[in-house]
Design a protein around this motif. Structure first.
Motif, PDB file in Angstrom:
ATOM      1  N   ILE A  63       0.830  -1.207   0.000  1.00  0.00           N
ATOM      2  CA  ILE A  63       0.000   0.000   0.000  1.00  0.00           C
ATOM      3  C   ILE A  63       0.864   1.255   0.000  1.00  0.00           C
ATOM      4  O   ILE A  63       0.659   2.179  -0.800  1.00  0.00           O
ATOM      5  N   THR A  66       2.787   2.316  -3.370  1.00  0.00           N
ATOM      6  CA  THR A  66       2.139   3.049  -4.452  1.00  0.00           C
ATOM      7  C   THR A  66       2.372   4.549  -4.313  1.00  0.00           C
ATOM      8  O   THR A  66       2.535   5.255  -5.313  1.00  0.00           O
ATOM      9  N   TYR A  67       2.412   5.033  -3.079  1.00  0.00           N
ATOM     10  CA  TYR A  67       2.676   6.455  -2.848  1.00  0.00           C
ATOM     11  C   TYR A  67       4.145   6.770  -3.107  1.00  0.00           C
ATOM     12  O   TYR A  67       4.477   7.813  -3.690  1.00  0.00           O
ATOM     13  N   GLU A 107      -1.922  -1.274  -6.769  1.00  0.00           N
ATOM     14  CA  GLU A 107      -3.233  -0.721  -6.415  1.00  0.00           C
ATOM     15  C   GLU A 107      -4.325  -1.757  -6.651  1.00  0.00           C
ATOM     16  O   GLU A 107      -5.264  -1.871  -5.852  1.00  0.00           O
ATOM     17  N   ASN A 110      -4.058  -4.157  -3.866  1.00  0.00           N
ATOM     18  CA  ASN A 110      -4.539  -3.535  -2.635  1.00  0.00           C
ATOM     19  C   ASN A 110      -6.065  -3.494  -2.592  1.00  0.00           C
ATOM     20  O   ASN A 110      -6.668  -3.677  -1.530  1.00  0.00           O
ATOM     21  N   LYS A 121      -8.067   1.120   3.461  1.00  0.00           N
ATOM     22  CA  LYS A 121      -8.495   2.518   3.493  1.00  0.00           C
ATOM     23  C   LYS A 121      -7.733   3.309   4.557  1.00  0.00           C
ATOM     24  O   LYS A 121      -7.331   4.447   4.324  1.00  0.00           O
ATOM     25  N   ARG A 124      -4.154   3.813   3.337  1.00  0.00           N
ATOM     26  CA  ARG A 124      -4.126   4.834   2.289  1.00  0.00           C
ATOM     27  C   ARG A 124      -4.260   6.230   2.893  1.00  0.00           C
ATOM     28  O   ARG A 124      -3.596   7.176   2.438  1.00  0.00           O
ATOM     29  N   SER A 128      -1.269   8.854   2.638  1.00  0.00           N
ATOM     30  CA  SER A 128      -1.555  10.135   1.974  1.00  0.00           C
ATOM     31  C   SER A 128      -1.129  11.309   2.844  1.00  0.00           C
ATOM     32  O   SER A 128      -0.636  12.327   2.330  1.00  0.00           O
TER      33      SER A 128
END
Length: 318
Positions: A63, A66-67, A107, A110, A121, A124, A128
């Motif tokens: 997870i 991805t960021y 993603e 995920n 969630k 994420r 974020s």
């Protein structure tokens, strides 16, 4: 003039030092398109060595990655305009392409994790905040340093995984096996690109080190701490399960053990980055890559054969 754009003029103040020698470059790498079509009910929550907490770490890493990959993509795209060497610029395009597909595929995995009660969630949301209010607000020179630091950690992870290929075959979950093996192959393929870009545009040792520590704290500390909630979120009865609590020391050893742990056994490689004359290719993975490519990409027997769509190499442009 390279820094004529006033928005980019910050580089003229921070990027000092002699041009970097690119003789250590590896050949240009392809951008591979994959299609996994993850099925939530077939995902193994104990994929990593049948250890629940260690597996939770890699689910959490998926997870957060991805960021991190999006930061690498944006930073590499921004700095590509400053690169004069056509081959390095081409290789940066390959890095961007590979990371973009990594982000997309993770993603999708995920999203499948969410269907089997992993706190996607929440992670994420947490990631974020870390990136939107932290890393993504850094000045471009520091983001370039952080990009090189992130890519160092994924290179360390890739080399470890290629040295311990048997880990992937402890589970019958073929798609998780395939995505991680493919990801590790490509992280090792492009492990030197972000570093070469940093050295070409900056070659500032202290700035390079400044980007190493946020990557270290995020990957080794933040994600590790966050992953501890996954087993309880997925299965609240783990709170009172003796078998789960017995798993914790085993999982910790798998990740941080000094003998064979993912990060414990690679601690010298991790901190080798602090050496002033360090280069990613000092850790030669050429033979592993050749074996790994055959293991994964062989049309008849390759682990990736059922999921491989196509590949291409970006054009060489001035």
């Amino acid at each position: 003039m390279l820094f004529a754009n006033p928005v980019k003029s910050i580089f003229s103040k921070v990027f000092t030092g002699s041009p970097f020698d690119l003789e250590k470059q590896t050949p240009i790498i392809p951008i591979r398109h994959m299609k996994f079509d993850f099925e939530p009910q077939k995902l193994d929550p104990k994929f990593f060595m049948d250890a629940e907490l260690a597996s939770a770490y890699f689910a959490s890493l998926s997870i957060f990655l991805t960021y991190g990959e999006d930061l690498v993509i944006d930073t590499a795209r921004y700095h590509r305009d400053f690169i004069q060497d056509p081959l390095l610029k081409q290789r940066v395009t390959s890095l961007i392409g590979q990371e973009a597909i990594h982000s997309k595929m993770h993603e999708e995995m995920n999203d499948a994790y969410m269907e089997i009660d992993l706190p996607v969630k929440f992670f994420r949301f947490l990631a974020s905040k870390v990136f939107d209010y932290g890393f993504n607000r850094l000045p471009q020179p520091m983001k370039l340093s952080l990009m090189a630091g992130i890519e160092h950690f994924t290179a360390v992870l890739a080399e470890y995984m290629m040295n311990h290929e048997e880990i992937f075959f402890r589970s019958h979950d073929e798609k998780q096996r395939a995505i991680w093996m493919w990801h590790m192959l490509e992280e090792s393929e492009h492990k030197d690109i972000a570093f070469d870009v940093f050295q070409t545009l900056s070659n500032n040792y202290w700035l390079r080190i400044a980007g190493f520590f946020p990557a270290l704290i995020t990957i080794l500390v933040l994600i590790s701490v966050a992953s501890t909630i996954v087993p309880f979120y997925r299965k609240p009865s783990n709170l009172i399960s003796w078998s789960y609590w017995k798993d914790i020391p085993h999982s910790f050893s798998l990740i941080f053990g000094l003998k064979d742990g993912v990060y414990g056994s690679t601690v010298k490689h991790i901190f080798d980055y602090l050496r002033p004359d360090f280069h990613p290719n000092d850790h030669d993975t050429t033979e592993f890559l050749e074996y790994y490519k055959d293991t994964l990409l062989n049309p008849e027997t390759g682990v990736l054969a059922p999921y491989f769509v196509k590949e291409f190499i970006p054009a060489l442009r001035n």
